[in-house]
Design a protein around this motif. Structure first.
Motif, PDB file in Angstrom:
ATOM      1  N   UNK A 186       0.413  22.709  28.229  1.00 33.23           N
ATOM      2  CA  UNK A 186       1.245  23.186  29.337  1.00 33.23           C
ATOM      3  C   UNK A 186       1.693  22.026  30.214  1.00 33.23           C
ATOM      4  N   UNK A 187       0.752  21.162  30.594  1.00 33.28           N
ATOM      5  CA  UNK A 187       1.057  20.067  31.518  1.00 33.28           C
ATOM      6  C   UNK A 187       2.005  19.051  30.880  1.00 33.28           C
ATOM      7  N   UNK A 188       1.742  18.655  29.641  1.00 29.47           N
ATOM      8  CA  UNK A 188       2.627  17.688  28.981  1.00 29.47           C
ATOM      9  C   UNK A 188       4.008  18.285  28.773  1.00 29.47           C
ATOM     10  N   UNK A 189       4.060  19.552  28.373  1.00 24.82           N
ATOM     11  CA  UNK A 189       5.357  20.217  28.206  1.00 24.82           C
ATOM     12  C   UNK A 189       6.137  20.280  29.497  1.00 24.82           C
ATOM     13  N   UNK A 190       5.446  20.614  30.589  1.00 26.34           N
ATOM     14  CA  UNK A 190       6.092  20.683  31.900  1.00 26.34           C
ATOM     15  C   UNK A 190       6.598  19.312  32.336  1.00 26.34           C
ATOM     16  N   UNK A 191       5.767  18.279  32.099  1.00 27.06           N
ATOM     17  CA  UNK A 191       6.171  16.924  32.522  1.00 27.06           C
ATOM     18  C   UNK A 191       7.373  16.435  31.709  1.00 27.06           C
TER      19      UNK A 191
END
Length: 195
Positions: A186-191
């Motif tokens: 989730x975090x890498x995708x969002x970034x």
């Protein structure tokens, strides 16, 4: 948006080409990287936390026999709880920083500038201090068994029981890895979508 992110990270961009907000941000942030880049680093640390179950699963047989009565990756451990706390901090920081990176700030009024800078610094501290320490400490303690029986006994003698069962917060290495892996994606995708 991509040009804005690049200019936030590049210290050699002419000051006249930056907005007032970018100048204030570069001068006053603890870590003057873009919010998207900091979120991505939170994601990378979450991938490290996802190693909790594989580390415990691959413990040498003498350690498993001496330390565990059941399945090691399904045993609630204190070190897994510490790593999970770090995961929660990194996930909160990474999602918050990713959302900040996606905001189109332009050149906000001064009161909002300080709010955004303060929020970004708080999220950076939660991620890179609390989250980092929780993950590195928890995963590092779980890995102690790979150093051998004698070294594990030495750690226990000095007060670090790497496989202390912690029933009051029943977090297993498997749960830690699953939570960390989902949060990392989730975090890498969002970034990446913020750039």
């Amino acid at each position: 948006m991509n040009d804005q992110m690049d200019s936030e990270d590049d210290p050699f961009v002419e000051p006249s080409d930056r907005s007032r907000y970018e100048l204030m941000r570069a001068k006053h942030l603890m870590v003057p990287l873009s919010a998207a880049r900091k979120a991505r680093w939170c994601g990378y640390l979450l991938f490290v936390a996802a190693l909790a179950a594989p580390i415990v699963f691959t413990l040498p047989e003498p350690i498993v026999e001496a330390q565990f009565t059941g399945d090691p990756i399904r045993t609630p451990l204190g070190a897994a709880a510490v790593a999970s706390f770090g995961v929660l901090c990194l996930a909160l920081a990474g999602i918050g920083l990713g959302l900040l990176a996606r905001m189109k700030t332009g050149d906000p009024p001064e009161s909002r500038v300080w709010t955004l800078i303060g929020l970004e610094d708080a999220l950076t501290g939660i991620g890179f201090i609390t989250g980092f320490l929780g993950v590195v400490t928890g995963v590092g303690i779980l890995a102690i068994g790979h150093t051998g029986v004698e070294r594990t006994a030495w750690f226990a003698d000095i007060g670090v029981d790497p496989y202390l069962t912690f029933g009051s917060v029943p977090v297993t290495p498997l749960a830690t890895s699953a939570l960390a892996l989902v949060a990392a994606v989730v975090v890498v995708g969002l970034s990446l979508s913020a750039e």
